[in-house]
Design a protein around this motif. Sequence first.
Motif: not given
Length: 221
Positions: A58, A60, A76, A78, A80, A84, A87, A102, A120, A123
């Motif tokens: 996560g 972010g 990463g 992630e 969400n 992206h 980030l 993802e 982390s 998260v």
Amino acid sequence: MTETTTRDQTADGFPLHRGRGRFNAAFFRAMGPYLESSLRPHKQRVFAGLPASVVEIGPGVGPNLPYLPPGATLVGIEPNRYMHDRLRAAADRRGVRLDLRERMAEQTGLPDHSADAVISSLVLCSVTDPEAVLAEIRRILRPGGTFRFVENVVAPDGTPTRASQRMFRRPWAWTFEGCSCERDLERAVRGAGFASVEVEHYRLHSPFLPFNTQIAGVARA
């Protein structure tokens, strides 16, 4: 607008709400400097000496990129996708090679014993199954590798912070995509089968009362 028009899913089934996903990406971008001012001493301690390749659960919008060594690679995890673009831009600014996946943290898709370090921050409160995530972290860590974490945790019973965590449980979770400030994450980490666990307790002084009880630590595989 109905839920079916505002909700989407990532490839591995993460329930991505378009409105809340965008809100959280913008919120953490805007609040990043404020949060870092309080969290920096704890992150500097537990993220010190990170290797050249790091897995982050996560990441972010990239608040932990400054703690990576120059020229590092960040894998990463992630789900969400509204995080992206920010980030990627942050990684470019820091000169960090980003391997963005993802996926949900319960199933990173990484090989066994392939990571020297996993990090982390803020998260584990929002993952669906913290125990499964910790088991996945152990699976991908090499023997002697480290999991370094900075997380918000449940407050002691009978305190005003604990009362506020109960009071704001549902709106907090709805706003911050499932985040629960009522998880005993220290117990979860200590029970996850790591060879050793070091934990520091501290308290933030911020207006976000349910969020103010925190831990930072290092667990070694």
